[in-house]
Design an enzyme around this catalytic site. Sequence first.
Site, PDB file in Angstrom:
ATOM      1  N   TYR A 109       0.855  -1.186   0.000  1.00  0.00           N
ATOM      2  CA  TYR A 109       0.000   0.000   0.000  1.00  0.00           C
ATOM      3  C   TYR A 109       0.890   1.235   0.000  1.00  0.00           C
ATOM      4  O   TYR A 109       1.871   1.300   0.735  1.00  0.00           O
ATOM      5  CB  TYR A 109      -0.883   0.006   1.261  1.00  0.00           C
ATOM      6  CG  TYR A 109      -1.722   1.255   1.398  1.00  0.00           C
ATOM      7  CD1 TYR A 109      -3.043   1.277   0.955  1.00  0.00           C
ATOM      8  CD2 TYR A 109      -1.197   2.420   1.950  1.00  0.00           C
ATOM      9  CE1 TYR A 109      -3.811   2.433   1.065  1.00  0.00           C
ATOM     10  CE2 TYR A 109      -1.953   3.573   2.059  1.00  0.00           C
ATOM     11  CZ  TYR A 109      -3.260   3.570   1.613  1.00  0.00           C
ATOM     12  OH  TYR A 109      -4.009   4.713   1.716  1.00  0.00           O
ATOM     13  N   GLU A 197      -3.767   7.465  -4.042  1.00  0.00           N
ATOM     14  CA  GLU A 197      -3.679   6.196  -3.315  1.00  0.00           C
ATOM     15  C   GLU A 197      -3.453   5.041  -4.271  1.00  0.00           C
ATOM     16  O   GLU A 197      -4.199   4.885  -5.236  1.00  0.00           O
ATOM     17  CB  GLU A 197      -4.971   5.970  -2.516  1.00  0.00           C
ATOM     18  CG  GLU A 197      -4.940   4.711  -1.674  1.00  0.00           C
ATOM     19  CD  GLU A 197      -6.241   4.486  -0.913  1.00  0.00           C
ATOM     20  OE1 GLU A 197      -7.303   4.326  -1.547  1.00  0.00           O
ATOM     21  OE2 GLU A 197      -6.190   4.476   0.333  1.00  0.00           O
TER      22      GLU A 197
END
Length: 387
Positions: A109, A197
């Site tokens: 991530y 993101e």
Amino acid sequence: MNLHEYQAKAVLREYGVAVPRGVVLEEWASVHEAMAELGSGPWVVKAQVHAGGRGKAGGVRLCTSAAELEAAASALLGSRLVTQQNAPHGQPVHRLLIEEQLPVQRELYLSLTVDRAAERIVLVASSAGGMEIEAVAASNPELVLREAVHPVTGLMDYQGRNLAFALRLAGGQVASFVQLAKTLYRIFVDKDLSLLEINPLVLTRDGRLLPLDCKMAVDDNALWRQKGLAACLDLSQLDPKEAEAHAHHVNYIALDGNIGCMVNGAGLAMATMDLIQRCGGRPANFLDVGGGATAESVAQAFRIILADPNVRAVLINIFGGIVRCDLIAEGIIQAVRTVGVSVPVVVRLEGTNAEAGRRLLAESGLAIIPASDLTEAAQRAVAEATR
Ligand code: GDP
Ligand code: MN
């Protein structure tokens, strides 16, 4: 303003970031061209909606045969996708992104956002990619790493390396990660983003580091100078009432209560919603008509509030600082006359020309309930809505 995944990936590509090869599909008839362009598969079919959680909701499908891909594309295109993150009736799928499927070894991530407390852009990384970062932060906070960027130096190599080592990357992957992180920082600044993101950022079995997914949100206040990104706006992804409000420059957010609110100023709107809750009611929306409200924008805001079938009462709370209460009153009268209102409307006007405004409302012959202060207005609206 949110971008679709395919639009965000186009921005990444523009900056030389390697992303999976992909084709955007808008109509079923082009599915064979898409396959031909991507080669023999396997492929991934991804519904383009402004919501995360698509994978779990069946909006991301791994396909190994042409028949599977055709079936997935035909099922998704034109459907509405409901995920954990969007409204109960979901969002329409007008486009699919078809990509080559990559052999994934690890899912990481990586995101950038603005940390308001630190007044810096911050990178957030985690070895637990592919899942919701909020859930990781709650269950395994030690797996969520952060590096705040000093605006003068920009992201420093050592900060990128810190994250890379913590993510257990090794060898050439470290340099690729640092390069990627620095490019993402540049994109974030250049494009006036509020969120970038990448979840997951994958390490493939052949050792490459690639964004499999990408979410970008552009700061609305910068859209005037981000014309290319502003053109990416997809109104179909918004709640229809929110889309209409957007077109009329009214700040509206749909909620699930039954008291429609019209207020000028975001702070006053929040205070009004708090007071409704305190009086035992639930707001149907947040609506800020803005400091420069006119009779027209008030009438428009009224229409938007009443388009919500849950609304049982309307509470109008206007403090006339820059706006004049008599103009607001005219807007309310105009709206009630043209839209036709079947629910009680409680109005509290205070400030510039409030007397004149109240007189206009009283003389209009319309069934408008005046309130002299905010608490009384909230109590009355709650009483009317639960009647
Ligand atoms: P989201 O659920 O809306 O965040 O959609 P994502 O684009 O993140 O996709 C969800 C999941 O699908 C990813 O976390 C991956 O596990 C999987 N996925 C997507 N593309 C690929 C791919 O090319 N190869 C493999 N093996 N998995 C993929
Ligand atoms: Mn994702």
